[in-house]
Structures are given as C-alpha cells and as structure tokens.
Motif scaffolding. Structure first.
Motif, PDB file in Angstrom:
ATOM      1  N   LYS A 237       0.833  -1.203   0.000  1.00 30.98           N
ATOM      2  CA  LYS A 237       0.000   0.000   0.000  1.00 30.98           C
ATOM      3  C   LYS A 237       0.865   1.250   0.000  1.00 30.98           C
ATOM      4  CE  LYS A 237      -3.815   2.143   2.511  1.00 30.98           C
ATOM      5  NZ  LYS A 237      -4.711   2.023   3.696  1.00 30.98           N
ATOM      6  N   ALA A 238       1.939   1.258   0.825  1.00 29.34           N
ATOM      7  CA  ALA A 238       2.828   2.416   0.861  1.00 29.34           C
ATOM      8  C   ALA A 238       3.524   2.615  -0.482  1.00 29.34           C
ATOM      9  CB  ALA A 238       3.860   2.231   1.980  1.00 29.34           C
ATOM     10  N   ARG A 239       3.915   1.517  -1.130  1.00 30.81           N
ATOM     11  CA  ARG A 239       4.553   1.622  -2.440  1.00 30.81           C
ATOM     12  C   ARG A 239       3.581   2.204  -3.467  1.00 30.81           C
ATOM     13  NH1 ARG A 239       5.452  -3.312  -3.104  1.00 30.81           N
ATOM     14  NH2 ARG A 239       7.343  -3.390  -1.827  1.00 30.81           N
ATOM     15  N   ALA A 240       2.319   1.768  -3.423  1.00 34.34           N
ATOM     16  CA  ALA A 240       1.323   2.296  -4.365  1.00 34.34           C
ATOM     17  C   ALA A 240       1.073   3.783  -4.122  1.00 34.34           C
ATOM     18  CB  ALA A 240       0.029   1.503  -4.239  1.00 34.34           C
ATOM     19  N   ILE A 241       1.013   4.177  -2.837  1.00 33.38           N
ATOM     20  CA  ILE A 241       0.814   5.601  -2.536  1.00 33.38           C
ATOM     21  C   ILE A 241       2.006   6.421  -3.000  1.00 33.38           C
ATOM     22  CG2 ILE A 241       0.575   7.241  -0.637  1.00 33.38           C
ATOM     23  CD1 ILE A 241      -1.055   5.153   0.845  1.00 33.38           C
ATOM     24  N   GLY A 242       3.228   5.878  -2.799  1.00 24.24           N
ATOM     25  CA  GLY A 242       4.418   6.588  -3.263  1.00 24.24           C
ATOM     26  C   GLY A 242       4.447   6.765  -4.772  1.00 24.24           C
ATOM     27  N   LEU A 243       4.057   5.715  -5.502  1.00 23.04           N
ATOM     28  CA  LEU A 243       4.007   5.835  -6.966  1.00 23.04           C
ATOM     29  C   LEU A 243       2.960   6.844  -7.413  1.00 23.04           C
ATOM     30  CD1 LEU A 243       4.374   2.068  -7.980  1.00 23.04           C
ATOM     31  CD2 LEU A 243       6.104   3.865  -8.143  1.00 23.04           C
ATOM     32  N   GLU A 244       1.828   6.852  -6.710  1.00 21.79           N
ATOM     33  CA  GLU A 244       0.785   7.812  -7.082  1.00 21.79           C
ATOM     34  C   GLU A 244       1.226   9.240  -6.797  1.00 21.79           C
ATOM     35  OE1 GLU A 244      -4.005   8.487  -6.252  1.00 21.79           O
ATOM     36  OE2 GLU A 244      -2.921   6.819  -5.315  1.00 21.79           O
ATOM     37  N   MET A 245       1.895   9.467  -5.651  1.00 20.26           N
ATOM     38  CA  MET A 245       2.391  10.807  -5.347  1.00 20.26           C
ATOM     39  C   MET A 245       3.474  11.221  -6.342  1.00 20.26           C
ATOM     40  SD  MET A 245       2.592  10.637  -1.192  1.00 20.26           S
ATOM     41  CE  MET A 245       3.284  12.275  -1.094  1.00 20.26           C
ATOM     42  N   ARG A 246       4.314  10.273  -6.755  1.00 18.86           N
ATOM     43  CA  ARG A 246       5.336  10.590  -7.747  1.00 18.86           C
ATOM     44  C   ARG A 246       4.718  10.964  -9.084  1.00 18.86           C
ATOM     45  NH1 ARG A 246      10.160   6.431  -9.632  1.00 18.86           N
ATOM     46  NH2 ARG A 246      11.129   7.813 -11.177  1.00 18.86           N
ATOM     47  N   ALA A 247       3.666  10.220  -9.471  1.00 18.90           N
ATOM     48  CA  ALA A 247       2.993  10.548 -10.729  1.00 18.90           C
ATOM     49  C   ALA A 247       2.340  11.924 -10.657  1.00 18.90           C
ATOM     50  CB  ALA A 247       1.957   9.471 -11.046  1.00 18.90           C
ATOM     51  N   GLU A 248       1.753  12.246  -9.504  1.00 20.01           N
ATOM     52  CA  GLU A 248       1.153  13.573  -9.358  1.00 20.01           C
ATOM     53  C   GLU A 248       2.220  14.666  -9.418  1.00 20.01           C
ATOM     54  OE1 GLU A 248      -1.073  13.611  -5.791  1.00 20.01           O
ATOM     55  OE2 GLU A 248      -2.669  12.284  -6.537  1.00 20.01           O
ATOM     56  N   ARG A 249       3.362  14.423  -8.775  1.00 21.86           N
ATOM     57  CA  ARG A 249       4.432  15.423  -8.800  1.00 21.86           C
ATOM     58  C   ARG A 249       4.965  15.615 -10.221  1.00 21.86           C
ATOM     59  NH1 ARG A 249       6.776  13.466  -4.946  1.00 21.86           N
ATOM     60  NH2 ARG A 249       8.302  12.122  -5.988  1.00 21.86           N
ATOM     61  N   GLU A 250       5.179  14.522 -10.942  1.00 24.31           N
ATOM     62  CA  GLU A 250       5.647  14.651 -12.330  1.00 24.31           C
ATOM     63  C   GLU A 250       4.610  15.352 -13.189  1.00 24.31           C
ATOM     64  OE1 GLU A 250       6.529  10.732 -13.577  1.00 24.31           O
ATOM     65  OE2 GLU A 250       8.428  10.579 -12.478  1.00 24.31           O
ATOM     66  N   ASP A 251       3.350  15.063 -12.941  1.00 24.90           N
ATOM     67  CA  ASP A 251       2.297  15.724 -13.714  1.00 24.90           C
ATOM     68  C   ASP A 251       2.265  17.216 -13.405  1.00 24.90           C
ATOM     69  OD1 ASP A 251      -0.165  15.593 -15.410  1.00 24.90           O
ATOM     70  OD2 ASP A 251      -1.080  16.287 -13.547  1.00 24.90           O
ATOM     71  N   LYS A 252       2.479  17.567 -12.150  1.00 26.48           N
ATOM     72  CA  LYS A 252       2.478  18.985 -11.780  1.00 26.48           C
ATOM     73  C   LYS A 252       3.655  19.715 -12.436  1.00 26.48           C
ATOM     74  CE  LYS A 252       2.355  21.948  -7.693  1.00 26.48           C
ATOM     75  NZ  LYS A 252       2.361  21.979  -6.207  1.00 26.48           N
ATOM     76  N   ILE A 253       4.839  19.070 -12.443  1.00 21.28           N
ATOM     77  CA  ILE A 253       6.004  19.680 -13.090  1.00 21.28           C
ATOM     78  C   ILE A 253       5.775  19.823 -14.593  1.00 21.28           C
ATOM     79  CG2 ILE A 253       8.437  19.307 -13.627  1.00 21.28           C
ATOM     80  CD1 ILE A 253       8.716  17.937 -10.908  1.00 21.28           C
ATOM     81  N   ALA A 254       5.166  18.794 -15.210  1.00 21.95           N
ATOM     82  CA  ALA A 254       4.909  18.863 -16.652  1.00 21.95           C
ATOM     83  C   ALA A 254       3.911  19.964 -16.972  1.00 21.95           C
ATOM     84  CB  ALA A 254       4.398  17.512 -17.144  1.00 21.95           C
ATOM     85  N   ARG A 255       2.874  20.123 -16.132  1.00 22.05           N
ATOM     86  CA  ARG A 255       1.900  21.194 -16.380  1.00 22.05           C
ATOM     87  C   ARG A 255       2.533  22.568 -16.205  1.00 22.05           C
ATOM     88  NH1 ARG A 255      -1.629  21.290 -12.684  1.00 22.05           N
ATOM     89  NH2 ARG A 255      -1.220  19.400 -11.488  1.00 22.05           N
ATOM     90  N   ARG A 256       3.421  22.693 -15.214  1.00 31.56           N
ATOM     91  CA  ARG A 256       4.094  23.979 -15.015  1.00 31.56           C
ATOM     92  C   ARG A 256       5.018  24.293 -16.201  1.00 31.56           C
ATOM     93  NH1 ARG A 256       7.186  24.354  -9.511  1.00 31.56           N
ATOM     94  NH2 ARG A 256       5.026  24.012  -8.813  1.00 31.56           N
ATOM     95  N   LYS A 257       5.690  23.283 -16.711  1.00 33.52           N
ATOM     96  CA  LYS A 257       6.556  23.493 -17.875  1.00 33.52           C
ATOM     97  C   LYS A 257       5.752  23.861 -19.109  1.00 33.52           C
ATOM     98  CE  LYS A 257      10.215  21.225 -20.516  1.00 33.52           C
ATOM     99  NZ  LYS A 257      10.998  19.975 -20.704  1.00 33.52           N
ATOM    100  N   GLU A 258       4.597  23.180 -19.283  1.00 34.12           N
ATOM    101  CA  GLU A 258       3.751  23.518 -20.427  1.00 34.12           C
ATOM    102  C   GLU A 258       3.240  24.950 -20.330  1.00 34.12           C
ATOM    103  OE1 GLU A 258       0.676  20.684 -20.644  1.00 34.12           O
ATOM    104  OE2 GLU A 258       1.945  19.055 -21.381  1.00 34.12           O
ATOM    105  N   ALA A 259       2.861  25.348 -19.124  1.00 29.53           N
ATOM    106  CA  ALA A 259       2.391  26.729 -18.971  1.00 29.53           C
ATOM    107  C   ALA A 259       3.496  27.736 -19.249  1.00 29.53           C
ATOM    108  CB  ALA A 259       1.835  26.916 -17.553  1.00 29.53           C
ATOM    109  N   LEU A 260       4.732  27.422 -18.791  1.00 30.89           N
ATOM    110  CA  LEU A 260       5.852  28.332 -19.051  1.00 30.89           C
ATOM    111  C   LEU A 260       6.190  28.389 -20.537  1.00 30.89           C
ATOM    112  CD1 LEU A 260       7.948  30.161 -17.729  1.00 30.89           C
ATOM    113  CD2 LEU A 260       9.430  28.177 -17.461  1.00 30.89           C
ATOM    114  N   ASP A 261       6.162  27.225 -21.219  1.00 29.79           N
ATOM    115  CA  ASP A 261       6.415  27.214 -22.662  1.00 29.79           C
ATOM    116  C   ASP A 261       5.350  27.992 -23.418  1.00 29.79           C
ATOM    117  OD1 ASP A 261       8.635  25.712 -22.157  1.00 29.79           O
ATOM    118  OD2 ASP A 261       7.711  23.788 -22.682  1.00 29.79           O
ATOM    119  N   ALA A 262       4.099  27.849 -22.998  1.00 33.64           N
ATOM    120  CA  ALA A 262       3.028  28.592 -23.664  1.00 33.64           C
ATOM    121  C   ALA A 262       3.187  30.087 -23.450  1.00 33.64           C
ATOM    122  CB  ALA A 262       1.673  28.112 -23.128  1.00 33.64           C
ATOM    123  N   LYS A 263       3.629  30.479 -22.253  1.00 35.16           N
ATOM    124  CA  LYS A 263       3.839  31.904 -21.984  1.00 35.16           C
ATOM    125  C   LYS A 263       4.978  32.463 -22.832  1.00 35.16           C
ATOM    126  CE  LYS A 263       4.653  35.059 -18.131  1.00 35.16           C
ATOM    127  NZ  LYS A 263       4.888  35.158 -16.654  1.00 35.16           N
TER     128      LYS A 263
END
Length: 300
Positions: A237-263
């Motif tokens: 369960k802890a491993r699954a939560i860690g993977l989900e948090m990692r995916a959310e963090r990578e998604d947040k970084i990718a969205r921030r990069k996309e917003a910066l590129d669009a700007k």
C-alpha cells in the motif's frame, strides 16, 4: 434364624455336658458340640428363606438431554419436492446425489430442482452405489439412457426486451441532462470521473446517482491472517501511494513546464507581431531602421 428350631438341639447338647463328670475331656466336649451339627447342610440352623417376589434387574434412566439426530429418509419415492427440500439425512455416503440433487457437507442430500424423487442404481457410474435423483415427469425412470438429451427446467418464459430509449442531451428547459467531471492532471484516473445527472420532475438541480455514490464508500478491510501478511500488505500500500504521489508530482512539473512554454511562445509571438508592424510603418522600403547608436561618452 428360627430360635424355636435351634432350641431342641441346644438343650440336648447342654444336658449331655451337664451329665458328664467335672473331668470332661476335650474329646467329649467336641462330641457334645458336634451334636449341634451347625453347618451348611442344616437348613434349620441356617434359617433358609424362600423368595416370594421375583428379583428385578438394575434400571437406569435414559439420558433425556441427548439431541435427536433425526436421520433417514425425509421424502419417499415419487414424492414431489421443490428446490432446496431435504430428501435424505445420513452419516456417511450410504446414498449418493444423482440427477438434479446435491450433497451438503454433512452428507445431506437435497433437491436442486422441482420434481419427483427417484431412488435408483446406476451401474454405468458405479457398480455398488445407490443414488437419489429428481425427475420432472413422474413416469420417468432413472438412470437416463446413455447419450440421451439432458432434461432441464429453466422456469423462464421468453419476453421481448424493449430497446433503451435515447436520452436527449438537453432538457426541455435547454440545460444539459448530465455533466461529466474528470479528475485533475494531465492523465486523470478513471475513478475520479463523476457523472452528475439532472433530477427528474422539472428540477434545475443536479445530483449524482446513488449507485455511483455507493462505489465511493470504503468498507472496513478484513483482518490479515498474520503479522507478516499485514506487513506485506502495508508495504504494498505504501509503495502504491508513493508511486501515485510521484505521478502527481511529475504531472504537476509537466503542467508547469507547459504553462511556461506557452507563456514564452505567446511573448515571442507578440514580439514578432510588433516587429512586423514596425517594419510596415517604416518609410524606407519596409525595412526596419538600424537601432540608434548610443552617444559616445567622454573619457575622463
């Protein structure tokens, strides 16, 4: 003993002793006492009595607290049964389950279909076993012939299923009948999807369906069998939560990069449009004038 019967021999022995001289020897004394004849053969001395009532054997009360088992046949041959009726209760497999019958964990045979009970033997299956089956027609006999068509009762009637009516996308008031809300992120999870439908009866309110709300409820998980299994489950369960948090963090970084590129792209596009306007307004053939050089500074 009967004292009256003992009286005469005792008196005779006593008189013989008294008649003897004072110097009575031991031998004479034994002879005098022997006249009493006290032994197993003298019925008068023993006082034998005869029984007037015949003796009775020992009587023990039965234990009334024993629970009756109630084993044996509950339905005889050709009796009508319905699904779930108990046909025979036994200890061990004296009878085996046959056609349309089942056997419980305590060897109880019960009916799996409605019909008539048949007790039979099937040499093709086993040479010595006895079977209990259920047939749909009372005149049928078991076992059925080999390679015969299997008889089943589905207890169903054919009924046409009407096709579902298409639901309009807009209601009579012009608002959508349902709204789908997806989860956040670039790749939202399907469990985060919410379907909100318009309430019936001319209402303007939206509500989620009851069965969808039931899927959101998390029931209490059952206890693990051992500490090792529980620890393994917690690690998974802890491993699954860690993977989900990692995916959310990578998604947040990718969205921030996309917003910066669009700007940056929008800013570059604005600068390009600005230069094009300046070039069109310049008098010298549409070319941009060179930038004015900065004035020279006086040396100290």
């Amino acid at each position: 003993m009967r004292i009256a019967q003992l009286q005469r021999p005792i008196v005779a022995a006593a008189s013989s002793i008294t008649r003897t001289t004072p110097t009575t020897s031991i031998r004479q004394l034994r002879e005098a006492l022997g006249q009493l004849r006290i032994g197993a053969g003298n019925a008068a001395v023993e006082g034998r009595r005869h029984a007037s009532v015949k003796s009775q054997g020992a009587y023990t009360l039965r234990d009334s607290s024993t629970i009756p088992k109630k084993l044996g046949a509950k339905k005889s041959g050709d009796s009508y049964v319905i699904t779930g009726n108990i046909i025979y209760k036994q200890r061990g497999t004296k009878w085996h389950a046959g056609e349309n019958c089942g056997m419980g964990r305590d060897h109880t045979i019960f009916a799996l279909a409605s019909g008539f009970v048949k007790y039979y033997r099937d040499p093709a299956r086993h040479s010595k076993r006895q079977y209990i089956g259920v047939v749909f027609d009372k005149s049928d006999t078991l076992p059925y012939p080999p390679h015969a068509m299997r008889k089943r009762r589905l207890n169903m009637t054919a009924a046409p299923i009407p096709p579902p009516q298409p639901e309009p996308e807009l209601s009579a008031s012009g608002i959508p009948t349902q709204v789908v809300r997806t989860g956040e992120g670039r790749r939202p999870h399907p469990r985060d999807e919410r379907v909100i439908r318009l309430k019936q009866g001319g209402s303007y309110a939206y509500a989620e369906e009851s069965w969808r709300l039931g899927t959101l409820v998390r029931t209490e998980k059952r206890k693990m069998g051992s500490r090792r299994v529980a620890m393994r489950h917690r690690r998974r369960k802890a491993r699954a939560i860690g993977l989900e948090m990692r995916a959310e963090r990578e998604d947040k970084i990718a969205r921030r990069k996309e917003a910066l590129d669009a700007k940056r792209a929008a800013q570059a596009r604005k600068w390009k449009e600005y230069r094009a306007r300046q070039a069109a307004a310049a008098p010298g053939g549409g070319e941009m004038p060179p930038p004015n050089p900065s004035p020279p500074t006086a040396a100290a």
